[in-house]
Design a protein around this motif. Structure first.
Motif, PDB file in Angstrom:
ATOM      1  N   LEU A  68       0.837  -1.198   0.000  1.00 19.58           N
ATOM      2  CA  LEU A  68       0.000   0.000   0.000  1.00 19.58           C
ATOM      3  C   LEU A  68       0.876   1.254   0.000  1.00 19.58           C
ATOM      4  CD1 LEU A  68      -3.062   0.722   0.160  1.00 19.58           C
ATOM      5  CD2 LEU A  68      -2.738   0.969   2.626  1.00 19.58           C
ATOM      6  N   ALA A  69       1.910   1.229   0.850  1.00 18.97           N
ATOM      7  CA  ALA A  69       2.845   2.362   0.915  1.00 18.97           C
ATOM      8  C   ALA A  69       3.632   2.506  -0.377  1.00 18.97           C
ATOM      9  CB  ALA A  69       3.799   2.182   2.096  1.00 18.97           C
ATOM     10  N   GLN A  70       4.092   1.384  -0.930  1.00 12.69           N
ATOM     11  CA  GLN A  70       4.900   1.453  -2.147  1.00 12.69           C
ATOM     12  C   GLN A  70       4.075   1.887  -3.345  1.00 12.69           C
ATOM     13  OE1 GLN A  70       8.079   1.329  -2.164  1.00 12.69           O
ATOM     14  NE2 GLN A  70       8.295   1.564  -4.378  1.00 12.69           N
ATOM     15  N   GLY A  71       2.797   1.459  -3.388  1.00 11.82           N
ATOM     16  CA  GLY A  71       1.920   1.897  -4.469  1.00 11.82           C
ATOM     17  C   GLY A  71       1.720   3.394  -4.447  1.00 11.82           C
ATOM     18  N   ALA A  72       1.548   3.934  -3.259  1.00 13.62           N
ATOM     19  CA  ALA A  72       1.414   5.389  -3.136  1.00 13.62           C
ATOM     20  C   ALA A  72       2.706   6.086  -3.552  1.00 13.62           C
ATOM     21  CB  ALA A  72       1.041   5.754  -1.701  1.00 13.62           C
ATOM     22  N   PHE A  73       3.841   5.490  -3.202  1.00 15.09           N
ATOM     23  CA  PHE A  73       5.138   6.094  -3.507  1.00 15.09           C
ATOM     24  C   PHE A  73       5.354   6.266  -5.003  1.00 15.09           C
ATOM     25  CE2 PHE A  73       9.545   5.472  -4.799  1.00 15.09           C
ATOM     26  CZ  PHE A  73      10.182   6.503  -4.110  1.00 15.09           C
ATOM     27  N   VAL A  74       4.950   5.263  -5.789  1.00 15.16           N
ATOM     28  CA  VAL A  74       5.209   5.287  -7.233  1.00 15.16           C
ATOM     29  C   VAL A  74       4.739   6.592  -7.864  1.00 15.16           C
ATOM     30  CG1 VAL A  74       4.559   4.227  -9.431  1.00 15.16           C
ATOM     31  CG2 VAL A  74       5.226   2.785  -7.510  1.00 15.16           C
ATOM     32  N   LEU A  75       3.546   7.045  -7.464  1.00 13.63           N
ATOM     33  CA  LEU A  75       3.024   8.282  -8.024  1.00 13.63           C
ATOM     34  C   LEU A  75       3.439   9.510  -7.217  1.00 13.63           C
ATOM     35  CD1 LEU A  75       1.255   9.712 -10.104  1.00 13.63           C
ATOM     36  CD2 LEU A  75      -0.707   9.300  -8.608  1.00 13.63           C
ATOM     37  N   LEU A  76       3.367   9.418  -5.893  1.00 12.50           N
ATOM     38  CA  LEU A  76       3.698  10.575  -5.056  1.00 12.50           C
ATOM     39  C   LEU A  76       5.145  11.022  -5.259  1.00 12.50           C
ATOM     40  CD1 LEU A  76       1.924   9.612  -1.694  1.00 12.50           C
ATOM     41  CD2 LEU A  76       1.143  11.228  -3.438  1.00 12.50           C
ATOM     42  N   PHE A  77       6.028  10.059  -5.517  1.00 13.72           N
ATOM     43  CA  PHE A  77       7.435  10.395  -5.736  1.00 13.72           C
ATOM     44  C   PHE A  77       7.597  11.312  -6.952  1.00 13.72           C
ATOM     45  CE2 PHE A  77      11.152   9.314  -8.349  1.00 13.72           C
ATOM     46  CZ  PHE A  77      12.163   9.819  -7.537  1.00 13.72           C
TER      47      PHE A  77
END
Length: 410
Positions: free
Chosen positions: A233-242
């Protein structure tokens, strides 16, 4: 660790995996930037990622059945060849009206990746004694980091200089090279299916249900899956938020996006070398929980620093540090998964892991798409970093299996 490369099976898996992952990282860097440029919408960009991840939910468990019943090198050669062919329609994507082509390619490539990734991990695990599983996972993690170190900056540079078509050609070339390596392995190895069960002993449906049941009944596997859900869940958010963080908060360019993703591999390489010195002294539970705690602390530090400075050299240093806990985390997770089930069920267990990871990563990316505008970006970044601390606390309660004896797995 490097002595494992003397084994031609491990060397072949390592070489093919490295080549394919270089291409994957180039596309991973270029794709969100390309879609964002075509549409200007964080939500549409997130939707593309979701479409790429969602098929793994269905295809993952089915892929595990195929892996446990088939000759692995032949499967990997065929899948890598199909990955080359299925990339070519991306060359026809010129504007937002062509996104349906991109959506189709992303879905198909996701299904193919769902087969090849757990097959590589399962084949590697079946090629070494049980007491060297952590070492082979460490090696694969270090090589993945090297692929990121090369592929991420290349993705940004090629996109900036040659456009999206150049990325497609480069990615297809790496998949083709991987297919050649797998094909050589298929011709020179007359290996049996990875599992110990004859392929026709039971129906695929029976195998699928049995694999899911093994995961549900085994305490360590249940716990790892729960931890995986939070991490993904955290990594999925990171892909775009980054991407939004670099382009909006740091005022960075396409090249900066690729550079910051790529330099994480430097930390991963250093972490992999350090891990080789202590890998037999740290239980997987502590390895996983410690890695997640460091991940959370570094993530929150990075997301909040723009209030003080946007100096790119500082962020390069911080993203290098972020890479170190990444390789140690994956080593710990895979080792627990591989040692908590029998060799004949590894394909299904690992595929279930990848399927769950894909589902939760898709959810995280979609949520990030809704949060990625205005003040929502700041809120999303804080939540993303905090999730790693939640997963670290869960890992402290992980009940890992006893140490395996140093005998061959098959």
């Amino acid at each position: 660790m490097l002595r494992l490369l003397r084994d031609r099976r491990i060397a072949g898996l390592a070489a093919a995996g490295f080549l394919a992952e270089v291409g994957d990282w180039m596309l991973l860097i270029a794709l969100p930037l390309h879609v964002l440029a075509l549409t200007g919408s964080p939500l549409i960009t997130a939707t593309v990622f979701v479409l790429g991840l969602a098929p793994t939910v269905v295809a993952g468990p089915l892929a595990g059945v195929l892996i446990d019943r088939s000759e692995p090198w032949k499967i990997m050669a065929i899948v890598a060849g199909l990955q080359v062919l299925c990339l070519t329609p991306l060359l026809a994507v010129d504007d937002a009206s062509d996104l349906w082509i991109l959506y189709t390619v992303v879905v198909v490539e996701s299904v193919l990746g769902t087969i090849i990734e757990p097959c590589r991990a399962t084949t590697a695990a079946a090629s070494v004694p049980a007491n060297r599983l952590a070492e082979v996972n460490q090696l694969m993690g270090v090589l993945s980091s090297m692929a990121r170190l090369l592929g991420s900056p290349l993705g940004g540079l090629i996109l900036a200089s040659g456009g999206f078509d150049a990325i497609v050609y480069a990615n297809a070339g790496t998949f083709l090279a991987a297919a050649v390596v797998f094909s050589i392995g298929a011709r020179t190895r007359r290996a049996a299916p990875i599992g110990t069960r004859p392929p026709g002993a039971t129906s695929p449906w029976t195998d699928l249900v049995e694999g899911l049941g093994i995961t549900a009944r085994t305490p360590a596997l249940r716990q790892v899956m729960a931890i995986t859900a939070v991490i993904a869940l955290a990594q999925g958010a990171f892909v775009l938020l980054f991407v939004l963080f670099v382009t909006r908060e740091l005022r960075g360019t396409e090249t900066d996006v690729g550079l910051l993703r790529g330099v994480q591999a430097i930390g991963a390489l250093l972490g992999g070398v350090l891990l080789g010195l202590i890998i037999h002294r740290i239980p997987p539970r502590q390895l996983i929980s410690g890695s997640l705690a460091v991940f959370g602390a570094l993530s929150l530090a990075i997301w909040n620093l723009p209030a003080l400075t946007t100096s790119m050299p500082l962020y390069i240093g911080l993203f290098i540090l972020v890479g170190a806990p990444g390789v140690t985390l994956m080593t710990g997770m895979l080792t627990v998964l591989q040692t908590s089930c029998t060799p004949s069920a590894r394909g299904r267990v690992l595929s279930t892991y990848f399927a769950l990871y894909g589902a939760m990563q898709a959810l995280g990316t979609l949520i990030a798409g809704f949060l990625g505008t205005g003040t929502g970006l700041t809120i999303g970044l804080q939540i993303q970093g905090t999730l790693y601390f939640a997963a670290a606390l869960m890992a402290l309660r992980l009940r890992t299996p006893p140490a395996s004896p140093g005998v061959p797995l098959r």
